[in-house]
Write a protein that holds these residues in place. Structure first.
Motif: not given
Length: 129
Positions: A41-44, A66-69, A73-79
């Motif tokens: 998440l930090s790197t993204w 946590l969904l980061l957008v 519109g590119e996105w990532t999701r992590r617990r």
């Protein structure tokens, strides 16, 4: 880091138990958030601009995520460990955060997913011809 965390590392990923009503929901054990998720998440966040965070509550199937957008519109999701942790992470990263259960996910994310699917279909067509 907790006092016993260094001993847990060798046993593989930590797991949380099923929901109390797992017999009804079919809930099973889910992997808990770990340092790899936090690092991702930090790197993204650091590699993209216009990022917003959407905190998704725990469900019968998944833990708090946590969904980061990004702006495109590119996105990532992590617990993540908790809802509070997710909002605090976004505050530290100077990223606005929202409760996804209240506001939903942005249209630009859905548009990005559609563009990615279309590009994959086009690539498959190009390989076939």
């Amino acid at each position: 880091m907790g006092m016993l965390d260094r001993f847990r590392r060798d046993r593989g990923p930590r797991m949380r138990g099923p929901a109390k009503d797992g017999y009804r929901t079919g809930s099973t054990r889910v992997r808990a958030a770990d340092s790899t998720d936090v690092e991702h998440l930090s790197t993204w966040v650091g590699a993209r601009r216009g990022v917003e965070g959407f905190v998704e509550p725990r469900t019968a199937v998944s833990d708090v995520t946590l969904l980061l957008v990004a702006h495109d519109g590119e996105w990532t999701r992590r617990r993540v460990p908790s809802v509070k942790w997710a909002h605090d992470f976004c505050n530290r990263a100077q990223v606005p955060s929202y409760d996804a259960a209240v506001v939903g996910v942005p249209q630009r994310m859905r548009d990005w997913n559609r563009r990615q699917r279309e590009a994959q279909k086009q690539q498959a067509r190009d390989l076939d011809s």
